[in-house]
Each structure stands twice: as C-alpha cells, then as structure tokens.
Design a protein around this motif. Structure first.
Motif, PDB file in Angstrom:
ATOM      1  N   SER A 417       1.843  13.871  12.257  1.00 32.92           N
ATOM      2  CA  SER A 417       0.966  14.576  11.326  1.00 32.92           C
ATOM      3  C   SER A 417       1.223  14.130   9.882  1.00 32.92           C
ATOM      4  CB  SER A 417       1.165  16.087  11.452  1.00 32.92           C
ATOM      5  OG  SER A 417       0.896  16.528  12.769  1.00 32.92           O
ATOM      6  N   VAL A 418       2.486  13.899   9.571  1.00 33.04           N
ATOM      7  CA  VAL A 418       2.847  13.456   8.223  1.00 33.04           C
ATOM      8  C   VAL A 418       2.292  12.059   7.954  1.00 33.04           C
ATOM      9  CG1 VAL A 418       4.774  12.802   6.738  1.00 33.04           C
ATOM     10  CG2 VAL A 418       4.887  14.917   8.061  1.00 33.04           C
ATOM     11  N   GLU A 419       2.429  11.167   8.920  1.00 30.00           N
ATOM     12  CA  GLU A 419       1.912   9.800   8.748  1.00 30.00           C
ATOM     13  C   GLU A 419       0.392   9.778   8.706  1.00 30.00           C
ATOM     14  OE1 GLU A 419       3.283   6.362   8.458  1.00 30.00           O
ATOM     15  OE2 GLU A 419       4.262   6.166  10.410  1.00 30.00           O
ATOM     16  N   ASP A 420      -0.243  10.636   9.513  1.00 34.12           N
ATOM     17  CA  ASP A 420      -1.709  10.692   9.519  1.00 34.12           C
ATOM     18  C   ASP A 420      -2.276  11.179   8.189  1.00 34.12           C
ATOM     19  OD1 ASP A 420      -2.088   9.731  12.070  1.00 34.12           O
ATOM     20  OD2 ASP A 420      -2.132  11.703  13.015  1.00 34.12           O
ATOM     21  N   SER A 421      -1.416  11.734   7.348  1.00 36.33           N
ATOM     22  CA  SER A 421      -1.901  12.262   6.068  1.00 36.33           C
ATOM     23  C   SER A 421      -1.275  11.536   4.892  1.00 36.33           C
ATOM     24  CB  SER A 421      -1.615  13.763   5.988  1.00 36.33           C
ATOM     25  OG  SER A 421      -0.233  14.035   6.222  1.00 36.33           O
ATOM     26  N   ALA A 422       0.021  11.693   4.703  1.00 33.48           N
ATOM     27  CA  ALA A 422       0.675  11.174   3.504  1.00 33.48           C
ATOM     28  C   ALA A 422       0.594   9.658   3.383  1.00 33.48           C
ATOM     29  CB  ALA A 422       2.139  11.621   3.480  1.00 33.48           C
ATOM     30  N   THR A 423       0.724   8.950   4.509  1.00 37.34           N
ATOM     31  CA  THR A 423       0.711   7.488   4.445  1.00 37.34           C
ATOM     32  C   THR A 423      -0.683   6.937   4.194  1.00 37.34           C
ATOM     33  OG1 THR A 423       2.638   7.287   5.912  1.00 37.34           O
ATOM     34  CG2 THR A 423       1.216   5.358   5.704  1.00 37.34           C
ATOM     35  N   VAL A 424      -1.643   7.341   5.017  1.00 40.64           N
ATOM     36  CA  VAL A 424      -2.953   6.681   4.974  1.00 40.64           C
ATOM     37  C   VAL A 424      -3.832   7.137   3.816  1.00 40.64           C
ATOM     38  CG1 VAL A 424      -2.963   6.247   7.451  1.00 40.64           C
ATOM     39  CG2 VAL A 424      -3.974   8.353   6.576  1.00 40.64           C
ATOM     40  N   THR A 425      -3.582   8.331   3.275  1.00 38.17           N
ATOM     41  CA  THR A 425      -4.425   8.793   2.164  1.00 38.17           C
ATOM     42  C   THR A 425      -3.897   8.345   0.804  1.00 38.17           C
ATOM     43  OG1 THR A 425      -3.241  10.913   1.988  1.00 38.17           O
ATOM     44  CG2 THR A 425      -5.165  10.834   3.456  1.00 38.17           C
ATOM     45  N   SER A 426      -2.719   7.740   0.788  1.00 33.91           N
ATOM     46  CA  SER A 426      -2.109   7.353  -0.494  1.00 33.91           C
ATOM     47  C   SER A 426      -2.962   6.399  -1.328  1.00 33.91           C
ATOM     48  CB  SER A 426      -0.717   6.751  -0.258  1.00 33.91           C
ATOM     49  OG  SER A 426      -0.778   5.648   0.622  1.00 33.91           O
ATOM     50  N   PRO A 427      -3.720   5.451  -0.736  1.00 33.32           N
ATOM     51  CA  PRO A 427      -4.535   4.574  -1.597  1.00 33.32           C
ATOM     52  C   PRO A 427      -5.839   5.206  -2.068  1.00 33.32           C
ATOM     53  CG  PRO A 427      -4.827   3.927   0.689  1.00 33.32           C
ATOM     54  CD  PRO A 427      -3.777   5.015   0.675  1.00 33.32           C
ATOM     55  N   LEU A 428      -6.099   6.459  -1.688  1.00 39.77           N
ATOM     56  CA  LEU A 428      -7.360   7.103  -2.055  1.00 39.77           C
ATOM     57  C   LEU A 428      -7.269   7.874  -3.365  1.00 39.77           C
ATOM     58  CD1 LEU A 428      -8.386   8.495   1.471  1.00 39.77           C
ATOM     59  CD2 LEU A 428      -8.932   6.278   0.450  1.00 39.77           C
ATOM     60  N   PHE A 429      -6.061   8.048  -3.900  1.00 34.55           N
ATOM     61  CA  PHE A 429      -5.881   8.764  -5.159  1.00 34.55           C
ATOM     62  C   PHE A 429      -5.746   7.754  -6.303  1.00 34.55           C
ATOM     63  CE2 PHE A 429      -4.496  11.802  -1.980  1.00 34.55           C
ATOM     64  CZ  PHE A 429      -5.009  13.007  -2.447  1.00 34.55           C
ATOM     65  N   PRO A 430      -6.600   7.826  -7.305  1.00 34.21           N
ATOM     66  CA  PRO A 430      -6.556   6.838  -8.401  1.00 34.21           C
ATOM     67  C   PRO A 430      -5.235   6.821  -9.157  1.00 34.21           C
ATOM     68  CG  PRO A 430      -8.607   8.095  -8.464  1.00 34.21           C
ATOM     69  CD  PRO A 430      -7.715   8.772  -7.472  1.00 34.21           C
ATOM     70  N   TRP A 431      -4.527   7.966  -9.196  1.00 37.11           N
ATOM     71  CA  TRP A 431      -3.298   8.040  -9.977  1.00 37.11           C
ATOM     72  C   TRP A 431      -2.046   7.826  -9.131  1.00 37.11           C
ATOM     73  CZ3 TRP A 431      -6.679  12.100  -9.147  1.00 37.11           C
ATOM     74  CH2 TRP A 431      -6.256  13.086  -8.262  1.00 37.11           C
ATOM     75  N   SER A 432      -2.190   7.629  -7.814  1.00 38.34           N
ATOM     76  CA  SER A 432      -1.018   7.398  -6.979  1.00 38.34           C
ATOM     77  C   SER A 432      -0.552   5.948  -7.115  1.00 38.34           C
ATOM     78  CB  SER A 432      -1.333   7.700  -5.511  1.00 38.34           C
ATOM     79  OG  SER A 432      -2.162   6.696  -4.962  1.00 38.34           O
ATOM     80  N   SER A 433       0.711   5.696  -6.754  1.00 42.86           N
ATOM     81  CA  SER A 433       1.236   4.343  -6.850  1.00 42.86           C
ATOM     82  C   SER A 433       0.445   3.385  -5.969  1.00 42.86           C
ATOM     83  CB  SER A 433       2.720   4.324  -6.452  1.00 42.86           C
ATOM     84  OG  SER A 433       2.907   4.871  -5.147  1.00 42.86           O
ATOM     85  N   CYS A 434       0.077   3.838  -4.760  1.00 45.19           N
ATOM     86  CA  CYS A 434      -0.699   2.978  -3.855  1.00 45.19           C
ATOM     87  C   CYS A 434      -2.118   2.766  -4.368  1.00 45.19           C
ATOM     88  CB  CYS A 434      -0.742   3.589  -2.452  1.00 45.19           C
ATOM     89  SG  CYS A 434       0.830   3.527  -1.581  1.00 45.19           S
ATOM     90  N   GLY A 435      -2.751   3.832  -4.821  1.00 46.23           N
ATOM     91  CA  GLY A 435      -4.125   3.723  -5.314  1.00 46.23           C
ATOM     92  C   GLY A 435      -4.227   2.773  -6.484  1.00 46.23           C
ATOM     93  N   MET A 436      -3.320   2.904  -7.445  1.00 45.38           N
ATOM     94  CA  MET A 436      -3.338   2.030  -8.609  1.00 45.38           C
ATOM     95  C   MET A 436      -2.953   0.603  -8.236  1.00 45.38           C
ATOM     96  SD  MET A 436      -4.435   3.171 -11.440  1.00 45.38           S
ATOM     97  CE  MET A 436      -4.810   4.683 -12.322  1.00 45.38           C
ATOM     98  N   THR A 437      -2.009   0.457  -7.293  1.00 48.68           N
ATOM     99  CA  THR A 437      -1.592  -0.882  -6.883  1.00 48.68           C
ATOM    100  C   THR A 437      -2.741  -1.638  -6.228  1.00 48.68           C
ATOM    101  OG1 THR A 437       0.709  -0.199  -6.564  1.00 48.68           O
ATOM    102  CG2 THR A 437      -0.007  -2.191  -5.423  1.00 48.68           C
ATOM    103  N   GLN A 438      -3.410  -0.994  -5.281  1.00 44.84           N
ATOM    104  CA  GLN A 438      -4.509  -1.682  -4.586  1.00 44.84           C
ATOM    105  C   GLN A 438      -5.667  -1.955  -5.541  1.00 44.84           C
ATOM    106  OE1 GLN A 438      -2.943  -2.524  -2.296  1.00 44.84           O
ATOM    107  NE2 GLN A 438      -1.691  -0.804  -1.667  1.00 44.84           N
ATOM    108  N   ALA A 439      -5.930  -1.022  -6.453  1.00 45.57           N
ATOM    109  CA  ALA A 439      -6.980  -1.249  -7.444  1.00 45.57           C
ATOM    110  C   ALA A 439      -6.625  -2.424  -8.350  1.00 45.57           C
ATOM    111  CB  ALA A 439      -7.199   0.011  -8.281  1.00 45.57           C
ATOM    112  N   THR A 440      -5.338  -2.554  -8.666  1.00 46.42           N
ATOM    113  CA  THR A 440      -4.889  -3.662  -9.512  1.00 46.42           C
ATOM    114  C   THR A 440      -4.987  -4.988  -8.779  1.00 46.42           C
ATOM    115  OG1 THR A 440      -3.344  -2.201 -10.680  1.00 46.42           O
ATOM    116  CG2 THR A 440      -2.947  -4.569 -10.846  1.00 46.42           C
ATOM    117  N   ILE A 441      -4.507  -5.017  -7.548  1.00 44.98           N
ATOM    118  CA  ILE A 441      -4.502  -6.259  -6.774  1.00 44.98           C
ATOM    119  C   ILE A 441      -5.915  -6.756  -6.502  1.00 44.98           C
ATOM    120  CG2 ILE A 441      -3.923  -7.273  -4.523  1.00 44.98           C
ATOM    121  CD1 ILE A 441      -1.464  -5.446  -4.474  1.00 44.98           C
TER     122      ILE A 441
END
Length: 478
Positions: A417-441
């Motif tokens: 349940s944790v992986e189905d949420s915290a991991t995969v939704t991380s690139p969907l937030f503009p201010w998260s480290s993953c979201g900003m990283t993918q937007a930058t790349i």
C-alpha cells in the motif's frame, strides 16, 4: 493540549505551504524551481518551527537533529542526481542520444511509439532499479523521437514516466522497493510478488491507453522526420559503435555495481567515446571556452560536457533542443529544492505535526478497504507534505504499522500500500524532489505531464480496488 487543537495547528504550516506553492506556480510557472519554490518550503519550515517552539516548547536541538538526519538520508540521491547530469551531457556529446533519436526515427512507427516508449522504459528501469536514470538516458532520447514524430511533449513524458516508475517499483535493485520492504520487515521478493497483484493490472491498462492514443495519432509528415534524421547524421557521427556506451552501462548493472559507480563509469566511457567518435563536437565545445592546443581544447570540451549546460548548433532550432544538455550544473536548482524540502519535512516531523495530521485518518481505518485507502491517501499526502518519497515511505509505514498488526493484516499489505502511493505519486507533485527532477530532466513542467502519467494515477486506485475486492488479502484475527 487537546488532540483536535493540535491537529488544527498542524494544518497551519501545511496550508501556508500549499498556498505559497500555488502562488509560486501561478507567477513563475516552470521557472519556480529556480528559487521561489525553495523559499516557500523554507517559510513553511520556519512557521512549523515557530509554532512548535511557542506552543509545545520543542527545543531547537530537536529540529537541528531532524534536519541533519533528513539531509543525510538524501545525500546519496543528490550525488546520483549530479551523476545523471553528467550522463546527460556526455551521452549527448558522444552521440548516444542523437543515435537513439536517429535510429528511433527509422525504426519506431508513430502508431506504436507511445506503447514502445512506455514498455522500453519499464524494461530499462527494471534492469537499473532507477526511474531517474532511465528517464535521464533512454527517456531523454525517446522524448526527442516523440517530438520529431509530432507527439506532444506532455504525452511522451507521461509514457516515459509511467514505464520508468513501473520498472522502478518492481525491480529488486530499486532503493524505494528495498526501503518499503525492509522498513516493514517483509522479504524483498515476497514484497515484489505481492505488488504484482496491483501493479500488473495498472500497467496493462496503461499500455492499452497508450496503444489507443498512438493509433489515433495522425503522425508527422515523413519529410519532416527525414529532415531531423538528415541534420543529425550531418552533425554527428551516427554509428552503432556509440551504442557500446549504453551496452557497457547495462553490463555494469547486470554485475550489480552500485548506482553511483554505474553512472560515473558510464559518464567516463561516454567521455572517452566522445573524443574518439565525435572529435568535432568535443572540439567545438572546448574551442568556445578556451584557446590552445588540441589536447587542451579536447580536455575542456569533455569537462564542459560533464558539468556545464551545452548547446550544440546544428542549423535546425528543433534539433538544437533535442541535443542540448544541462550537465551537472543543470541539477543545482533541483538539489536546492531537495535540501529545502528536507528542512520542511524535518520541521514537521520534529514538531510532531506529522503525527497530529495522521489522526485525521483514524476513523477510516476500521475496515479492510478503509485501512488500505487511508494508508494510500496518507502515503500520497505525505509526498505532498514532505516533498520526498523516501521520507513519505518511512513516515507512512511508521504511522500504520501498529494498526495493521492490531487488525491482523500481513505486513506485506502495508508495504504494498505504501509503494502503491508514496513511490508512484512522487513525480506528480510539482514541489516534490521527484516532480522537480523529472520536470528538469525532460524540460516538461510537472503539471503538464502529470495527466498522462496513467500508471502513476492508476496504481493508488488499483490498490484501493483490490482491498475492496479482498483479493489475496489475508487476515489473522487474534
């Protein structure tokens, strides 16, 4: 202080942060990563510290300790991010990215491009265990192919990110997968096998959607694609020999070398290949910075490719965008954001406000579906609050571990349940480290590509659906 009042107080810094980030995105848009988002996070952290110090008498040492721990947890991620920047530059200057684009234009049909891009990124991510590495290498090349074939960047980025996060999620080499299983004391492969019950259906639906989108895509006229291919072949030495660099990278991954070592050696191999296979490109980059003998110019060209933003003039504006690279310095704003996000997460954690916010979900955990849904919502919300998937995994697991055990549910249900949420939704937030990283790349704003990240959107919903159905969910009552 009554728990209800503590919960309301905990909502204050979160609400202020969300408001500030909304204003930042409205005013600065994609440029918010340059510094405005970081300032918003620091203001949120400062407000959390001020309220906690005033109302709860929390000592400053507690915040200091939490910040140091949080920053320490992402230190390796920051190094990996810099190495990704180095790969971005060297893989472009040595011809790997141009070759992928060139051969992709020749091989990949527009009708199956999105399907192919998603599946290819999934395969590479499984092998690397890293969505970031996959997106920064294969993803960048596929974005160029998609642009040349007339697909919107947002749609292509959605296919790339969907595939990359599927692979990352089910790979035994993934740090988030290892973290989610280990913190919940679940065997790694038991955790991965159990995730398949939610992950495979989500990915299958994603592939179907991208197949339909591809089949309904009109495509770009072949003469325009021909122009792209011609410009690339004239500027770069397009040869299968450049593919030895990614092949060497895959070999290192197969040998299970550490991620930083794989990325560093790959960048080194690409630098050597650039001098041998693309001497004119390296010379042109070096000559724009310094004068002197060939040795000095080549050395300068290689170093510039590794650390600096490099633009290669091809005579075609669109192709110039395809082969531009950011280097290590292009990642500095993202590193700045990650550090500020860690400060906010540490302030919320040390003040106890994270725990206070979790009380909101307590009434919904009395049934199987309610417990899983609460975990999924909390995991997703944690990413939005602390801006980091690792911290979100840890905090969500800690908050719900006792409840799952008390209700008789297996720990693997919590880890999934944790992986189905915290991991995969991380690139969907503009201010998260993953979201900003993918937007930058990918140079595509988070909120622009997010609607096309079908796998990332479906996974939390699939996790809840499986809990409602009760498929493969075992409960052991005392």
């Amino acid at each position: 202080m009554p728990p209800d009042k503590r919960t309301l107080i905990a909502l204050i810094p979160l609400g202020v942060l969300v408001l500030l980030l909304a204003l930042v995105i409205i005013i600065w848009g994609a440029d918010s990563i340059v510094g405005a988002s970081q300032v918003a996070l620091l203001i949120g952290a400062g407000l959390s510290i001020a309220l906690s110090s005033w109302l709860y008498k929390t000592p400053w040492k507690s915040f200091e300790k939490a910040i140091m721990e949080n920053v320490g947890e992402v230190a390796m991620a920051i190094i990996i991010l810099f190495m990704i920047g180095a790969i971005s530059g060297t893989w472009t200057s040595c011809g790997v990215v141009p070759a992928f684009i060139y051969y992709g234009l020749k091989i990949i049909s527009p009708k199956v491009f999105l399907l192919t891009a998603c599946a290819l990124c999934a395969l590479v991510s499984v092998m690397t265990g890293s969505s970031w590495t996959t997106i920064a290498t294969v993803g960048v090349a596929l974005l160029g192919i998609g642009r040349a074939e007339g697909f919107p960047d947002a749609m292509t980025a959605g296919a790339i990110i969907s595939g990359a996060y599927f692979g990352d999620k089910v790979s035994p080499l993934s740090d988030t997968t290892v973290l989610a299983s280990s913190i919940n004391k679940v065997d790694l492969f038991t955790h991965i096998r159990y995730m398949m019950f939610t992950t495979v259906p989500s990915f299958a639906i994603t592939l179907i959607i991208f197949t339909i989108l591809g089949l309904t895509h009109g495509g770009t006229p072949s003469d325009e694609m021909q122009v792209y291919s011609q410009v690339l072949s004239q500027k770069f030495n397009i040869t299968p020999w450049v593919l030895l660099v990614p092949a060497y990278t895959v070999f290192l991954i197969w040998k299970r070398k550490p991620a930083v070592m794989v990325l560093a050696l790959s960048a080194l191999a690409a630098s050597i290949a650039a001098i041998i296979l693309q001497p004119d490109i390296v010379k042109g980059i070096g000559a724009s910075v310094t004068e002197g003998g060939n040795a000095r110019i080549y050395f300068t060209g290689v170093i510039e490719s590794i650390y600096n933003t490099v633009s290669i003039e091809t005579g075609n504006a669109e192709v110039n965008r395809l082969v531009a690279s950011r280097g290590m310095t292009g990642m500095l704003n993202t590193v700045f954001l990650i550090l500020c996000a860690m400060c906010f997460g540490a302030a919320m954690k040390a003040s106890g406000m994270i725990t206070d916010l979790a009380r909101i979900m307590a009434p919904f955990t009395r049934t199987r579906s309610g417990l899983v849904a609460s975990t999924v919502v909390t995991g997703t919300g944690m990413v939005g609050m602390v801006s980091d998937q690792y911290l979100a995994i840890i905090l969500t697991s800690n908050l719900y571990r006792d409840t799952f055990e008390k209700e008789g549910y297996e720990a693997r249900l919590l880890s999934r349940s944790v992986e189905d949420s915290a991991t995969v939704t991380s690139p969907l937030f503009p201010w998260s480290s993953c979201g900003m990283t993918q937007a930058t790349i990918l140079s595509v704003p988070t909120l622009v590509y997010a609607p096309f990240c079908f796998f990332n959107l479906l996974s939390p919903l699939m996790s809840i659906l499986m809990a409602v159905i009760g498929w493969k969910i075992v409960r052991h009552l005392p």
